[in-house]
Design a protein around this motif. Structure first.
Motif, PDB file in Angstrom:
ATOM      1  N   PRO A  14       0.830  -1.209   0.000  1.00  0.00           N
ATOM      2  CA  PRO A  14       0.000   0.000   0.000  1.00  0.00           C
ATOM      3  C   PRO A  14       0.865   1.259   0.000  1.00  0.00           C
ATOM      4  CG  PRO A  14      -0.182  -1.182   2.090  1.00  0.00           C
ATOM      5  CD  PRO A  14       0.667  -2.007   1.195  1.00  0.00           C
ATOM      6  N   GLU A  15       0.349   2.288  -0.613  1.00  0.00           N
ATOM      7  CA  GLU A  15       1.076   3.549  -0.700  1.00  0.00           C
ATOM      8  C   GLU A  15       1.276   4.126   0.698  1.00  0.00           C
ATOM      9  OE1 GLU A  15       1.070   7.553  -3.420  1.00  0.00           O
ATOM     10  OE2 GLU A  15      -0.547   6.128  -3.597  1.00  0.00           O
ATOM     11  N   GLN A  16       2.434   4.746   0.916  1.00  0.00           N
ATOM     12  CA  GLN A  16       2.756   5.349   2.204  1.00  0.00           C
ATOM     13  C   GLN A  16       2.417   6.833   2.168  1.00  0.00           C
ATOM     14  OE1 GLN A  16       4.045   3.561   4.897  1.00  0.00           O
ATOM     15  NE2 GLN A  16       3.548   1.827   3.582  1.00  0.00           N
ATOM     16  N   PHE A  17       1.740   7.315   3.196  1.00  0.00           N
ATOM     17  CA  PHE A  17       1.371   8.719   3.287  1.00  0.00           C
ATOM     18  C   PHE A  17       2.001   9.335   4.526  1.00  0.00           C
ATOM     19  CE2 PHE A  17      -2.115   6.754   0.913  1.00  0.00           C
ATOM     20  CZ  PHE A  17      -2.173   7.588  -0.188  1.00  0.00           C
ATOM     21  N   GLU A  37      -2.644   6.296  11.241  1.00  0.00           N
ATOM     22  CA  GLU A  37      -2.841   5.239  12.231  1.00  0.00           C
ATOM     23  C   GLU A  37      -2.014   4.014  11.861  1.00  0.00           C
ATOM     24  OE1 GLU A  37      -6.976   4.433  12.680  1.00  0.00           O
ATOM     25  OE2 GLU A  37      -7.471   6.525  13.035  1.00  0.00           O
ATOM     26  N   ASP A  38      -0.712   4.070  12.024  1.00  0.00           N
ATOM     27  CA  ASP A  38       0.229   2.953  11.861  1.00  0.00           C
ATOM     28  C   ASP A  38      -0.122   1.930  10.784  1.00  0.00           C
ATOM     29  OD1 ASP A  38       1.849   3.994  13.864  1.00  0.00           O
ATOM     30  OD2 ASP A  38       0.759   2.924  15.430  1.00  0.00           O
ATOM     31  N   GLY A  39      -0.276   2.354   9.552  1.00  0.00           N
ATOM     32  CA  GLY A  39      -0.516   1.454   8.441  1.00  0.00           C
ATOM     33  C   GLY A  39      -1.939   0.913   8.339  1.00  0.00           C
ATOM     34  N   LEU A  40      -2.808   1.261   9.280  1.00  0.00           N
ATOM     35  CA  LEU A  40      -4.191   0.794   9.241  1.00  0.00           C
ATOM     36  C   LEU A  40      -5.102   1.739   8.491  1.00  0.00           C
ATOM     37  CD1 LEU A  40      -4.572  -0.368  12.939  1.00  0.00           C
ATOM     38  CD2 LEU A  40      -4.181  -1.787  10.925  1.00  0.00           C
ATOM     39  N   ALA A  41      -4.905   3.035   8.707  1.00  0.00           N
ATOM     40  CA  ALA A  41      -5.778   4.041   8.107  1.00  0.00           C
ATOM     41  C   ALA A  41      -5.092   5.400   8.146  1.00  0.00           C
ATOM     42  CB  ALA A  41      -7.101   4.110   8.850  1.00  0.00           C
ATOM     43  N   VAL A  42      -5.612   6.332   7.363  1.00  0.00           N
ATOM     44  CA  VAL A  42      -5.175   7.717   7.428  1.00  0.00           C
ATOM     45  C   VAL A  42      -6.410   8.594   7.603  1.00  0.00           C
ATOM     46  CG1 VAL A  42      -3.066   7.466   6.080  1.00  0.00           C
ATOM     47  CG2 VAL A  42      -5.170   7.972   4.908  1.00  0.00           C
ATOM     48  N   PRO A  56      -5.950  -1.109   2.258  1.00  0.00           N
ATOM     49  CA  PRO A  56      -5.116  -0.462   1.250  1.00  0.00           C
ATOM     50  C   PRO A  56      -5.857   0.697   0.596  1.00  0.00           C
ATOM     51  CG  PRO A  56      -6.048  -2.439   0.331  1.00  0.00           C
ATOM     52  CD  PRO A  56      -6.484  -2.375   1.781  1.00  0.00           C
ATOM     53  N   TYR A  57      -5.145   1.687   0.220  1.00  0.00           N
ATOM     54  CA  TYR A  57      -5.737   2.945  -0.260  1.00  0.00           C
ATOM     55  C   TYR A  57      -5.947   2.879  -1.771  1.00  0.00           C
ATOM     56  CZ  TYR A  57      -3.413   3.786   4.161  1.00  0.00           C
ATOM     57  OH  TYR A  57      -3.000   3.678   5.450  1.00  0.00           O
ATOM     58  N   THR A  58      -6.815   1.982  -2.223  1.00  0.00           N
ATOM     59  CA  THR A  58      -6.994   1.751  -3.657  1.00  0.00           C
ATOM     60  C   THR A  58      -7.682   2.922  -4.353  1.00  0.00           C
ATOM     61  OG1 THR A  58      -9.044   0.569  -3.207  1.00  0.00           O
ATOM     62  CG2 THR A  58      -7.048  -0.759  -3.429  1.00  0.00           C
ATOM     63  N   LYS A  59      -8.497   3.696  -3.639  1.00  0.00           N
ATOM     64  CA  LYS A  59      -9.223   4.804  -4.269  1.00  0.00           C
ATOM     65  C   LYS A  59      -8.552   6.148  -4.004  1.00  0.00           C
ATOM     66  CE  LYS A  59     -13.681   2.566  -4.163  1.00  0.00           C
ATOM     67  NZ  LYS A  59     -15.093   2.724  -3.901  1.00  0.00           N
ATOM     68  N   MET A  60      -7.359   6.132  -3.392  1.00  0.00           N
ATOM     69  CA  MET A  60      -6.700   7.381  -3.039  1.00  0.00           C
ATOM     70  C   MET A  60      -5.260   7.363  -3.548  1.00  0.00           C
ATOM     71  SD  MET A  60      -6.651   9.267   0.652  1.00  0.00           S
ATOM     72  CE  MET A  60      -5.496   8.227   1.494  1.00  0.00           C
ATOM     73  N   SER A  61      -4.815   8.499  -4.053  1.00  0.00           N
ATOM     74  CA  SER A  61      -3.443   8.617  -4.527  1.00  0.00           C
ATOM     75  C   SER A  61      -2.833   9.923  -4.090  1.00  0.00           C
ATOM     76  CB  SER A  61      -3.390   8.482  -6.054  1.00  0.00           C
ATOM     77  OG  SER A  61      -4.145   9.509  -6.648  1.00  0.00           O
ATOM     78  N   LYS A  62      -1.525   9.918  -3.968  1.00  0.00           N
ATOM     79  CA  LYS A  62      -0.777  11.103  -3.568  1.00  0.00           C
ATOM     80  C   LYS A  62      -0.610  12.035  -4.758  1.00  0.00           C
ATOM     81  CE  LYS A  62       2.612   9.933  -0.900  1.00  0.00           C
ATOM     82  NZ  LYS A  62       3.938   9.597  -0.343  1.00  0.00           N
ATOM     83  N   LEU A  63      -0.718  13.328  -4.542  1.00  0.00           N
ATOM     84  CA  LEU A  63      -0.535  14.299  -5.621  1.00  0.00           C
ATOM     85  C   LEU A  63       0.895  14.790  -5.659  1.00  0.00           C
ATOM     86  CD1 LEU A  63      -3.776  16.414  -5.304  1.00  0.00           C
ATOM     87  CD2 LEU A  63      -3.290  14.566  -6.874  1.00  0.00           C
TER      88      LEU A  63
END
Length: 63
Positions: A14-17, A37-42, A56-63
């Motif tokens: 999963p992407e890291q934020f 939240e330690d790899g569980l959620a943002v 995993p953040y499948t519907k979200m991406s970093k800009l």
């Protein structure tokens, strides 16, 4: 062999934020990461609402 139809599927981590990252979500639009939240959620502030997005953040991406 690279062309084998029996290759194991590749799963990407999963992407890291980080706090402060600008993100784009398929449902909520543009936002900014305000908590992790330690790899569980943002926790993301989308201006109209704050949402907890689960990994995993499948519907979200970093800009």
């Amino acid at each position: 062999m690279p062309t084998s139809p029996f290759q194991a599927p590749v799963t990407l981590p999963p992407e890291q934020f980080a706090v402060g990252d600008r993100v784009s979500h398929d449902m909520y639009g543009l936002g900014r990461v305000i908590g992790i939240e330690d790899g569980l959620a943002v926790l993301v502030d989308f201006t109209s609402a704050q949402k907890r997005v689960m990994s995993p953040y499948t519907k979200m991406s970093k800009l």
